[in-house]
Scaffold this active site. Structure first.
Site, short mmCIF file in Angstrom:
data_model
loop_
_atom_site.label_atom_id
_atom_site.label_comp_id
_atom_site.label_asym_id
_atom_site.label_seq_id
_atom_site.Cartn_x
_atom_site.Cartn_y
_atom_site.Cartn_z
N CYS A 1 40.48 32.65 36.61
CA CYS A 1 41.61 32.19 38.05
C CYS A 1 41.77 32.89 38.95
O CYS A 1 42.20 34.57 38.10
CB CYS A 1 42.72 31.74 37.66
SG CYS A 1 44.60 31.86 38.04
N CYS B 1 36.41 19.62 50.01
CA CYS B 1 36.14 18.98 48.49
C CYS B 1 34.64 18.64 48.53
O CYS B 1 33.70 18.17 49.18
CB CYS B 1 37.13 17.87 48.08
SG CYS B 1 36.32 15.99 48.45
N CYS C 1 33.83 15.18 49.19
CA CYS C 1 33.37 14.77 50.07
C CYS C 1 32.98 14.58 51.27
O CYS C 1 32.31 13.72 51.98
CB CYS C 1 35.39 15.37 50.64
SG CYS C 1 36.86 14.99 49.71
#
Ligand code: NAG
Ligand code: NAG
Ligand code: NAG
Ligand code: NAG
Length: 531
Positions: free
Chosen positions: A430, A54, A57
């Protein structure tokens, strides 16, 4: 189900992220094996739930480490810890603490018995000062204007209890309230309201004064019933117009905005628009005139652009967690993200305003001028606007093995076709959808001579989905609608064999007049089973 979200993990790894930060001396690493043991020994400990991939993070890591080093010297020392909440092994911890996005930081008190969400800044100095405030009493006495100026800043909501003396039921209730809401807001108490900024008036009775950096700047409440006072604080601390931009100061208000059951108006434009000030002041006026009826949001195009990144964040959580996560993704509610994609927010059509009513029906006006907004909202209130449905054009040629369905053709091709339809909801970006495409094509080719079966796909970012029928929370999502209308989500392996077997198992013969009665009974039975 989890695999459908792996796309994000693959994406982020492919982007070369995922390296852990180098110096990790002060932040304590915890996992399922030692979490309770360590936490139970601490009166006060801070835990970051993170995921290695992430980005937010990773940005936080050096600041968090610096804060941990700083706070280790504090008296008493403050422990900062972290848990990799994306690790399957720690999923019970993540569930226990209701981790809905990364990073989530929790303040655990009393050996872990009380948990509050960290809502402070994400830079080292900010973390240190916020945590030091969390260490002390929930509400500190304010004796002078100098002290008031120190604790009350012009960026955040601050709540002051004004009391003739610091005792009595009102004071006790205020203390409970401060303890309960301390991670959301700063609290203080004073005997002299005159030392407070932004509110000239003195007060004789016990009063809760909420100071805020927007709208009326200061509001009072003299109801000390805990629930009533909490409601007062929550309602008064949402701005008339919620701003959605990159400023983290505005993010706490976003969740509140989306959690309200009211109708919501959202105006999106480029905040560098030359007429932005005109838009802001008009919009504020309109918001004031619909207070209590419609909530208003002003969104910056660039922040909306970022929304995709946030979808990807939540995407990698296990399905077990994901069911909990559909409300809030990171700081942005996922509902909202769907809207952004759903409306497509065409840059060239901005400024655009969209309204979602209480029943989630949507209305859109593109290329608005600031003085179009009020009359348009008035039409919305009068119920004369036509709801908006997004659709790609129905393709003129649709002769590939996998058929293209769009919002405007879903009735004819899926609901009224009388056929067995396997429908993939995909997003163009995606990766797992791309991986599934050749398999779907093989399935379609192998069933090409079966007139009762259709294999189809729908770009769910460009078309409105009938949300009550299909719950699409990630990509790809594959649904099967049998000829008689039975709807099942496909959750099996993504191989040709498994998909074909699934279709054969769930299909109905084409609904013919004589078969109809039997079919209807069968459907009624299968619905009973689902109940
Ligand atoms: C907890 O366990 C993990 C995994 O074994 C280890 O890396 C970590 O250092 C341990 N933490 C503490 C505080 O013992
Ligand atoms: C304090 O809170 C309790 C619980 O909400 C409430 O019953 C009581 O009336 C409150 N006291 C005052 C003085 O408002
Ligand atoms: C917003 O407008 C500014 C100034 O006109 C422009 O430089 C910027 O690229 C625009 N942003 C987007 C995302 O279009
Ligand atoms: C998917 O494949 C794996 C490994 O081949 C198998 O263990 C699992 O049972 C399969 N799942 C389903 C739903 O068929």
């Amino acid at each position: 189900m989890a695999s459908k979200f792996l796309v994000a993990l693959v994406l982020t790894l492919a982007l070369g992220c995922g390296s852990a930060s180098e110096e990790e001396e002060f932040v304590v690493t915890l996992d399922h094996s030692n979490f309770s043991q360590v936490v139970s020994k601490h009166e006060f400990i801070v835990v970051e739930f993170y995921a290695p991939w992430c980005g937010h993070c990773k940005n936080l890591a050096p600041e968090y480490e610096k804060a941990a080093s700083e706070l280790s010297k504090h008296d008493p020392p403050v422990a900062l810890a972290k848990v990799d909440a994306s690790d399957e092994a720690n999923k019970d911890l993540a569930a226990q603490f209701e981790i809905r996005g990364f990073p989530t930081i929790k303040i655990l008190r009393n050996g872990g018995k009380n948990a509050q969400e960290y809502k402070g800044p994400r830079d080292a100095d900010g973390i240190v000062s916020y945590l030091i405030r969390q260490l002390g009493p929930a509400s500190a006495e304010i004796k002078s204007s100098q002290e008031a100026a120190k604790v009350i800043d012009d960026k955040r909501v601050f709540i002051v209890g004004v009391f003739p003396e610091f005792s009595g039921e009102e004071y006790d209730n205020f203390t409970i309230l401060a303890e309960k809401m301390r991670s959301d807001y700063g609290f203080g108490h004073t005997k002299d309201a005159k030392v407070l900024p932004r509110g000239e008036s003195d007060v004789k009775k016990p009063t809760i004064r909420l100071l805020k950096p927007f709208d009326e700047l200061a509001v009072d409440c003299q109801n000390f019933d805990i629930d009533a006072a909490q409601k007062f604080i929550e309602e008064s601390s949402v701005p008339l117009v919620t701003v959605f931009d990159k400023d983290p100061v505005n993010q706490p208000y976003l969740n509140k905005f989306f959690n309200t059951p009211n109708a919501k108006a959202m105006l999106f434009l480029n905040f560098s628009h030359p007429k932005i000030d005109g838009f802001k002041s008009k919009y504020q006026e309109i918001a004031a005139s619909y207070k209590g009826e419609i909530r208003f949001l002003l969104g910056d195009l660039e922040a909306a652009d970022n929304a995709l990144e946030v979808v990807i964040f939540t995407g990698t959580l296990s399905s077990h967690l994901f069911s909990k996560l559909t409300d809030i993704a990171y700081s942005f509610p996922s509902d909202f993200l769907w809207d952004v994609q759903y409306f497509g927010l065409k840059k060239e059509k901005l400024p655009s305003i969209l309204v979602q009513d209480k029943d989630h029906e949507k209305y859109l006006k593109e290329e608005v001028e600031s003085d179009h907004i009020a009359p348009w909202i008035k039409e919305f209130k009068a119920g004369t606007l036509k709801p908006f449905k997004k659709s790609e054009p129905i393709p003129e040629v649709n002769d590939e093995p996998v058929k293209v369905v769009v919002a405007d053709s879903i009735q004819d091709m899926v609901f009224n076709s009388g056929k067995n339809v396997l429908l993939e909801f995909y997003a163009p970006w995606c990766g797992h959808c791309k991986a599934l495409a050749p398999t779907l094509e093989e399935v379609a080719i192998s069933l090409q001579n079966d007139p009762d079966v259709v294999i189809a796909k729908l770009d769910a970012t460009a078309n409105d989905i009938p949300k009550t029928t299909f719950a699409v929370k990630g990509f790809p999502t594959v649904y099967f609608r049998s000829a008689s209308g039975k709807i099942v989500e496909y959750e099996g392996n993504r191989t040709k064999e498994d998909i074909v077997e699934f279709i054969q198992k769930n299909r109905d013969p084409i609904v013919k007049a004589e078969a109809k009665k039997y079919k209807a009974e069968k459907v009624a039975d299968s619905m009973k089973d689902e109940l």
